[in-house]
Structures are given as structure tokens and as C-alpha cells.
Design a protein around this motif. Structure first.
Motif, PDB file in Angstrom:
ATOM      1  N   CYS A 126      -4.015  -4.442  -1.739  1.00 29.73           N
ATOM      2  CA  CYS A 126      -3.075  -3.548  -2.416  1.00 29.73           C
ATOM      3  C   CYS A 126      -2.437  -4.273  -3.590  1.00 29.73           C
ATOM      4  CB  CYS A 126      -1.982  -3.082  -1.447  1.00 29.73           C
ATOM      5  SG  CYS A 126      -0.942  -4.426  -0.824  1.00 29.73           S
ATOM      6  N   GLN A 152      -0.047   3.196  -6.960  1.00 36.36           N
ATOM      7  CA  GLN A 152      -1.167   2.425  -7.490  1.00 36.36           C
ATOM      8  C   GLN A 152      -2.056   3.215  -8.456  1.00 36.36           C
ATOM      9  OE1 GLN A 152      -1.644  -0.829  -3.866  1.00 36.36           O
ATOM     10  NE2 GLN A 152      -3.299   0.583  -4.234  1.00 36.36           N
ATOM     11  N   GLY A 171       0.830  -1.209   0.000  1.00 40.56           N
ATOM     12  CA  GLY A 171       0.000   0.000   0.000  1.00 40.56           C
ATOM     13  C   GLY A 171       0.855   1.246   0.000  1.00 40.56           C
ATOM     14  N   THR A 220      -9.532  -3.206  -5.749  1.00 40.11           N
ATOM     15  CA  THR A 220      -9.091  -2.536  -4.521  1.00 40.11           C
ATOM     16  C   THR A 220     -10.164  -1.655  -3.902  1.00 40.11           C
ATOM     17  OG1 THR A 220      -8.061  -0.795  -5.879  1.00 40.11           O
ATOM     18  CG2 THR A 220      -6.642  -2.584  -5.126  1.00 40.11           C
TER      19      THR A 220
END
Length: 350
Positions: free
Chosen positions: A292, A263, A17, A277
Motif C-alpha cells: 500500500c 490511492q 490500505g 501495487t
């Protein structure tokens, strides 16, 4: 005398993350090397065999294979010019290539450990990490692969002449090429191992396509807003403690695993990433703590205490909406690398 050696190196997941290039986690898939060395006067080149994940694409030439190239680099840094005679290395690999599970980091660590045991170098854990970081410049993966568990790490700033130095052997390279490699500086990488709640397991949802780390890094911006950096730093500060608490707090962990640094920029490379997610939460999936991207992807890592099959099945269904097939594995957070010789453990990270 015949030496029989076994080296085991775990898979890893980096970032978790908000911890981009900072935290890593060792997972219960392994690269295992079974090595024999026969002390014989007749000189023979190393024999390499390979099974498991990536067996159809791994070079078996010791000057092209990543693990043996790293091994030779470490040996030559200690004035040992060549592999021992009658060296046979069989690798069995459980770590998928190009999926964000640390396959290259595992190969690098295996090479450092191989040199250490073959030449009885007795390198410290810190010094072995130095050699690994001269090849693989992201400490999150190689540190977790070497020492195991949930780790945070950083790389000391180095000058331009101490960058990644594993030589690319030319096609006609032989034993005489690259005989004087530069020594790595001392103390390149530094790390701390965080606590981890035993009830937390990792569900790895693995799409059936590869994504190179280089390509995944190319989509990242050169600079970030202060707001986004503070967002990640706040969550990382909480996450490293939240994952050690028993019982873990799903709401706290889920929020702390949010990210704005890598991300969002990689979603175009991984169809289904935003949906997986965001649609899988502790409310919709009891037992889920957080979700994640694993490393550079495309694997998705879900941390959970229960409900593993439903988490994996629903993630697979979302990927299926995008036309992507996946596999999934339930993994433990495991210890680091180890070396056995003649059935006796001779090294393990403490």
C-alpha cells in the motif's frame, strides 16, 4: 544541577490500505532528542542542533522549529511563559521528510513530551494526545507515534473555535508573543491498539522525492460513492484482525489492503504506484502479505514475513522504469515514544 533527558519518537505509517485517516503503525525509525538543562541564574535562550534526515532544512530558531514551538505551546497552556534557561536540544532524525513516514507527527509528539518532562507536568497519555491533536489534526499518525504498535483512532467532532491552534510566529516574534494560547478540550482523540503478528515486518520503499501531505490531499474528491465506501469499510473490518493472526493469511491480507478512497487519486502524483501495487502479489513474491501507499506517500509499504530483498528489488525496478530512484529499509513494528532522564526510563506509553 544538570538534567540529562532523552526522548525517542518512532516513525509511523498511516492508512495501511483501506484505513484512510483511521489506522496507523509505528515503525523502527526514530526522532531522538538529547536534552540538557542547566539550572543556572544566568538566562540564555534555547540552543538547538540537528543531525540526520532534514538537517539542512530544519529551522534552529526555537520560535520556528516545530518541536520547540509545540513545547512552548504546552508550557504556556500551563502558565509557564518561557523555556527553562540553559536549555540545549540536540535532535537526531532517522525519519525522511515528506515521504509519508510521519516526520511532522513525530516532531509534534516530541514537543509535547519535551514540555511534559521539562515542567514535570505529569500529563496522562490521553491529555498529551489532546495537545498533539491541536497541532496535527490527523490522529492516525500522532496516536501511533505516541502509543506505538498498530492502532485505530478517531477525532471527536469539535466546534470552529477549537481548530488547529499552534501559532505561526511572525518574523519579529520574541518571548512575549503568543502568551495566552487556548487550552485544548479534553478527550479530543480516542484510540484502540490492535494485535500484530510478530512475524510481519514492513519493507519501506522510499522514492527520492518529497510529496507534501497538502498536495496529496488536494487531489482527493470531496465525496465518494456508497460502493467505494463500503468497499473500504468491509476490508478494514477484516484487516485489523487479519494482521494479528499467526500465521497470517497472505490471500486474506492482500485483498483486505485494497483501497478505493485515496490511492487511486494519488497515482498521478507517484509514477509507478499502480504498477508496484498490482504487480507485486503473494503469488509472485512468496512472503508478501500486502502492499500500500504509506500515508500520503510517496513511500510504498509492503508487509511481509520473508522475501524482503526481492520485494524491495522488484519494486525498485518498477520505479526505475519510470525514472525514479528509491531507497528501501526493512523495519520492525515497534513500541511508542519514551523518555529517559539521567539514564532511567521515566515515561513510556502502556
Amino acid at each position: 544541577m544538570i538534567r540529562s533527558i532523552t526522548i525517542r519518537v518512532p516513525a509511523t505509517s498511516a492508512n495501511i490500505g483501506p484505513g484512510f485517516d483511521v489506522v496507523g503503525l509505528s515503525l523502527s525509525l526514530h526522532l531522538t532528542l538529547n536534552i540538557t538543562v542547566n539550572d543556572n541564574d544566568a538566562r540564555l535562550p534555547p540552543a538547538i542542533t540537528y543531525t540526520g534526515e532534514g538537517a539542512d532544512e530544519v529551522p534552529l530558531d526555537p520560535y520556528k522549529n516545530l518541536t520547540t514551538r509545540v513545547c512552548l505551546y504546552v508550557l504556556r497552556c500551563h502558565n509557564i511563559p518561557s523555556f527553562p534557561s540553559h536549555l540545549a536540544v540536540h535532535s537526531h532524525n532517522e525519519i525522511p521528510f515528506g515521504r509519508g513516514l510521519g516526520s511532522s507527527g513525530a516532531a509534534v509528539i516530541a514537543g509535547v513530551l519535551l514540555a511534559n518532562v521539562l515542567a514535570n507536568l505529569n500529563l496522562s497519555t490521553s491529555r498529551m494526545l489532546d495537545f498533539a491533536l491541536m497541532v496535527e489534526r490527523h490522529p492516525d499518525n500522532v496516536t501511533a507515534a505516541l502509543v506505538g504498535g498498530f492502532v485505530g483512532s478517531y477525532l471527536r467532532e469539535l466546534n470552529d473555535d477549537a481548530q488547529a491552534l499552534l501559532p505561526e510566529y511572525p518574523p519579529d516574534a520574541g518571548e512575549e508573543w503568543g502568551m495566552e494560547p487556548p487550552q485544548p478540550p479534553e478527550g479530543i482523540g480516542h484510540y484502540v491498539r490492535f494485535g500484530w503478528a510478530e512475524s510481519i515486518k514492513a519493507v519501506a520503499i522510499i522514492p527520492r522525492f518529497e510529496l507534501s501531505t497538502a498536495k496529496a490531499r488536494d487531489v482527493l474528491p470531496q465525496s465518494y460513492s456508497r460502493k467505494d465506501l463500503v468497499f473500504n469499510l468491509q476490508r478494514l473490518a477484516v484487516l485489523t484482525t487479519a494482521l494479528s493472526r499467526t500465521p497470517p493469511d497472505p490471500g486474506l491480507v492482500y485483498d483486505a489492503m485494497q483501497d478505493r478512497v485515496h490511492q487511486p487519486y494519488r497515482k498521478a502524483l507517484i509514477p509507478g504506484l499502480p504498477e508496484v501495487t498490482s504487480r507485486l502479489t503473494p503469488t509472485t513474491h512468496p512472503g508478501l502479505l500486502g502492499i500500500c501507499l504509506s500515508g500520503a506517500g510517496p513511500t510504498i509499504l509492503a508487509l511481509a514475513t520473508e522475501g524482503f530483498e526481492k520485494i524491495a528489488g522488484d519494486a525498485a525496478a518498477i520505479f526505475g522504469e519510470k525514472g525514479i530512484e528509491v531507497d528501501w529499509k526493512l523495519l520492525e513494528i515497534c513500541g511508542g515514544s519514551s523518555i529517559e532522564e539521567n539514564g532511567i526510563e521515566v515515561w513510556k506509553a502502556l
